[in-house]
Design a protein around this motif. Structure first.
Motif, mmCIF file in Angstrom:
data_model
loop_
_atom_site.group_PDB
_atom_site.id
_atom_site.type_symbol
_atom_site.label_atom_id
_atom_site.label_comp_id
_atom_site.label_asym_id
_atom_site.label_seq_id
_atom_site.Cartn_x
_atom_site.Cartn_y
_atom_site.Cartn_z
ATOM 1 N N HIS A 130 54.198 50.577 3.331
ATOM 2 C CA HIS A 130 53.330 49.544 2.711
ATOM 3 C C HIS A 130 54.164 49.003 1.570
ATOM 4 C CE1 HIS A 130 49.562 50.326 4.789
ATOM 5 N NE2 HIS A 130 50.092 51.614 4.865
ATOM 6 N N TYR A 131 55.473 48.615 2.075
ATOM 7 C CA TYR A 131 56.357 47.756 1.226
ATOM 8 C C TYR A 131 56.495 48.533 -0.315
ATOM 9 C CZ TYR A 131 55.621 43.861 4.456
ATOM 10 O OH TYR A 131 55.471 42.900 5.348
ATOM 11 N N ASP A 132 56.219 49.931 -0.494
ATOM 12 C CA ASP A 132 56.334 50.546 -1.748
ATOM 13 C C ASP A 132 55.374 50.065 -2.725
ATOM 14 O OD1 ASP A 132 57.804 52.720 -1.329
ATOM 15 O OD2 ASP A 132 59.856 51.196 -1.323
ATOM 16 N N ILE A 133 54.170 49.715 -2.032
ATOM 17 C CA ILE A 133 53.157 49.020 -3.073
ATOM 18 C C ILE A 133 52.515 50.267 -3.914
ATOM 19 C CG2 ILE A 133 50.938 47.759 -3.117
ATOM 20 C CD1 ILE A 133 52.026 46.106 -0.839
ATOM 21 N N SER A 134 52.102 49.981 -5.015
ATOM 22 C CA SER A 134 51.467 51.156 -5.762
ATOM 23 C C SER A 134 49.701 51.126 -5.386
ATOM 24 C CB SER A 134 51.714 50.837 -7.289
ATOM 25 O OG SER A 134 51.146 52.151 -8.011
ATOM 26 N N TYR A 135 49.374 51.807 -4.974
ATOM 27 C CA TYR A 135 47.821 51.875 -4.885
ATOM 28 C C TYR A 135 47.288 53.378 -4.576
ATOM 29 C CZ TYR A 135 49.300 53.179 -0.019
ATOM 30 O OH TYR A 135 49.714 53.936 1.296
ATOM 31 N N THR A 136 46.192 53.389 -4.543
ATOM 32 C CA THR A 136 45.599 54.825 -4.383
ATOM 33 C C THR A 136 44.558 54.518 -2.968
ATOM 34 O OG1 THR A 136 43.642 54.118 -5.548
ATOM 35 C CG2 THR A 136 45.459 55.576 -6.721
ATOM 36 N N GLY A 137 44.233 55.698 -2.274
ATOM 37 C CA GLY A 137 43.419 55.687 -1.237
ATOM 38 C C GLY A 137 44.023 55.819 -0.080
ATOM 39 N N GLY A 138 43.506 55.270 0.906
ATOM 40 C CA GLY A 138 43.996 55.371 2.407
ATOM 41 C C GLY A 138 45.094 54.205 2.644
ATOM 42 N N TYR A 139 44.938 53.007 2.123
ATOM 43 C CA TYR A 139 46.115 51.996 2.030
ATOM 44 C C TYR A 139 45.709 50.929 1.211
ATOM 45 C CZ TYR A 139 41.882 50.632 4.967
ATOM 46 O OH TYR A 139 40.596 50.381 5.228
ATOM 47 N N PRO A 140 46.672 50.332 0.993
ATOM 48 C CA PRO A 140 46.425 49.148 -0.180
ATOM 49 C C PRO A 140 45.444 47.930 0.411
ATOM 50 C CG PRO A 140 48.404 48.777 1.008
ATOM 51 C CD PRO A 140 47.951 50.129 1.504
#
Length: 621
Positions: free
Chosen positions: A516-526
């Motif tokens: 995921h492009y090293d996106i900062s997120y929480t949970g299953g996917y951005p």
């Protein structure tokens, strides 16, 4: 007899704007059935279509930048309606290979030509694996059903399983005893392995490895896929001698057809100066990934050296700037990157001379980068020319008129293996595969070095193969490979990215999307509000141990030189797939596109629909 159509497509390209086919059942001068081997050469040569589409995918991986109006939209991660750009692979699978490949397989099975049928299935598995990774959902079961005017789409999970089934079928057929005397029918028409069954079997196992490696970030990878990958890797390519490449005739301006030359060569203006190396590629390969102030996102200016005006990140993954120390210089920079240094090609076998080259990269849609202007892939700041007092000749490295098309390599297999071992906690085995992967890429890279003529500004590579091999040995035994004391996922994936540069951009894009492009997120996917908003993507800082691609920031990221929003149709998200070919699906198969979930294929943001391989589980319904 079942009616058969032979689609006549000239080797290397389709000449003219109108495709024609010959119905052999109605042509009294043609045989009732064409032998299967006659399809083979043309099917193989259609793999040049991969290089067509890398002009769209390369900028999405930050391997390339582009000023080509047709492709700048891809560099900015969105889709321009009505264009077939980025749709060549679709055309390859459904038309250029299409029924030709189906006929080759079916006729060979009927004739019990097991070797030929096995080669056909191996190519089918490879092509469809590439197709679904790039486009996501595709028509598979309906693809070649006679009489259909519309084609239902199959979901990626099903296509993935079918790809492996075809690959295993290829292996089964190639391992069958085959006492047919093919003479030169296969060897003369197989431009990959010249009929070598052992290598075709390894190729089919390699397709399985590639297919499974894209699932490595799924929750159930270790449980459901890893062991199959390990077993396939053990039977896949055994050395760089097994690398899959498509040989072409070349000939430059003397070729009977321009399309006999490599798609990226100077004789064909497909790269010229409209495509160039991205600055992140230069930073990675030269060890100059900058450090960013995490409070402002700005680079830290030093003003001491115009070539290194910014503070560099303390931890570089591929190399650093301590070129005087053995093993710190990665010689792949001198081959994979273009440079305007050493215009007269002097001292090509002198390490100090080669290490002094300067490299510049551009941005997504501009040759001007943060510290200078990117040259063309041939090494000059002008459009490519092949005549005159100063010119690019017939190109260099894999941008050479007679260079083969690279499909996949032993190095890639080893990096897939290293990643799988790392995910399974088997670090010693991961490290061993990692080292083999880097060493193998050095060997593959060296194979295509053609040094320029000393004292003559007329093109070629700016290093000898002898010097490259010597520096490669030092590097492989140095602190970034053999002497590495703490292997991380970043080391594996970024070395894989370098090994894929730029011919393997589609697989590099697979890896970037599954992480995921090293996106900062929480949970299953951005998602919107959890990784991005309309005008900004929140990416992990390089100091985050979980960040895979150090120094990678997308166009709307929070750092200097980025901070530009995507097209509003993306709703803040980067692209996760290319749309299907416009003149196929959006002209004739629109209703089937409308049924796709979770985002319909007709939606403005369909290009942002996350493919199944990138979901931690099965994904939303």
């Amino acid at each position: 007899m079942r009616k058969k159509l032979l689609y006549l497509l000239p080797l290397f390209a389709i000449f003219g704007s109108c495709e024609k086919y010959l119905d052999v059942n109605k042509n009294i001068d043609a045989p009732a059935q064409v032998e299967g081997y006659l399809y083979l050469a043309n099917i193989i040569q259609q793999y040049q279509g991969l290089y067509w589409d890398i002009r769209a995918i390369g900028p999405m991986t930050q391997m390339m930048g582009t000023t080509s109006g047709t492709y700048t939209t891809f560099a900015n991660q969105y889709y321009t309606e009505g264009s077939d750009a980025g749709g060549e692979l679709w055309r390859v699978v459904y038309w250029n290979q299409g029924m030709n490949l189906e006929n080759l397989i079916n006729q060979s099975l009927e004739a019990e030509d097991w070797t030929l049928a096995g080669i056909g299935y191996a190519m089918k598995a490879f092509s469809w694996d590439q197709l679904t990774k790039v486009h996501g959902e595709v028509p598979m079961k309906d693809a070649f059903v006679p009489g259909l005017l519309s084609h239902n789409y199959d979901y990626q999970k099903d296509v993935y399983a079918q790809v492996r089934e075809w690959a295993y079928k290829a292996i089964e057929l190639l391992e069958r005893p085959d006492d047919h005397n093919y003479g030169s029918k296969i060897t003369d028409n197989d431009y990959i392995y010249a009929g070598d069954k052992t290598k075709w079997i390894r190729f089919a196992y390699t397709v399985i490895v590639r297919n499974l490696a894209s699932l490595s970030n799924k929750n159930n990878f270790s449980q459901d896929y890893a062991q199959e990958l390990l077993e396939a890797a053990g039977k896949a390519f055994q050395s760089p001698a097994d690398d899959a490449t498509v040989k072409i005739a070349g000939g430059s301006q003397s070729a009977p057809y321009n399309e006999f030359n490599n798609f990226w060569g100077t004789a064909r203006p497909n790269l010229s100066y409209s495509f160039f190396q991205h600055e992140w590629a230069v930073q990675v390969l030269t060890g100059t990934v900058p450090e960013y102030d995490e409070t402002t996102g700005e680079k830290i200016r030093l003003d001491q050296n115009p070539y290194h005006p910014y503070k560099l990140a303390a931890k570089q993954i591929i190399t650093d700037t301590l070129t005087d120390m053995p093993g710190h210089f990665d010689p792949r920079a001198a081959v994979k990157l273009g440079t305007t240094s050493n215009k007269l090609f002097q001292h090509l076998n002198n390490a100090d001379s080669v290490k002094a080259y300067e490299y510049y990269g551009g941005m997504f849609t501009s040759t001007v980068g943060s510290i200078g202007t990117a040259p063309s892939f041939y090494g000059r700041n002008i459009s490519s020319t092949f005549t005159g007092a100063e010119h690019d000749g017939i190109g260099r490295w894999i941008y050479r008129d007679d260079a083969p098309y690279i499909l996949t390599t032993y190095a890639e297999v080893q990096f897939c293996l290293a990643e799988a071992y790392w995910k399974m906690g088997r670090n010693a085995e991961a490290f061993d595969a990692f080292k083999k992967g880097v060493a193998a890429d050095m060997e593959t890279t060296a194979r295509y070095i053609y040094p320029g003529k000393e004292g003559s500004p007329t093109g070629g590579d700016k290093i000898t193969r002898e010097l490259f091999t010597s520096l490669a040995s030092q590097y492989v035994n140095g602190p970034y490979v053999g002497g590495l004391d703490n292997l991380t996922l970043s080391h594996i994936m970024m070395q894989k990215w370098v090994a894929l540069y730029p011919w393997g951009a589609p697989e590099a894009w697979v890896d970037m999307r599954k992480y995921h492009y090293d996106i900062s997120y929480t949970g299953g996917y951005p998602s919107n509000g959890n990784g991005w908003v309309q005008a900004l993507i929140d990416q992990k800082w390089d100091s985050d141990p979980s960040k895979v691609y150090k120094g990678l920031y997308l166009g709307p990221a929070q750092v200097q030189g980025r901070k530009s929003a995507y097209n509003v149709r993306n709703e803040g998200s980067p692209s996760y797939r290319l749309r299907p070919r416009y003149n196929s699906e959006y002209m004739w198969n629109l209703k089937s596109l409308e049924t796709l979930k979770p985002i319909p294929g007709t939606a403005d943001n369909y290009q942002t629909s996350i493919p199944w391989f990138a979901y931690p589980g099965d994904g939303p319904q």
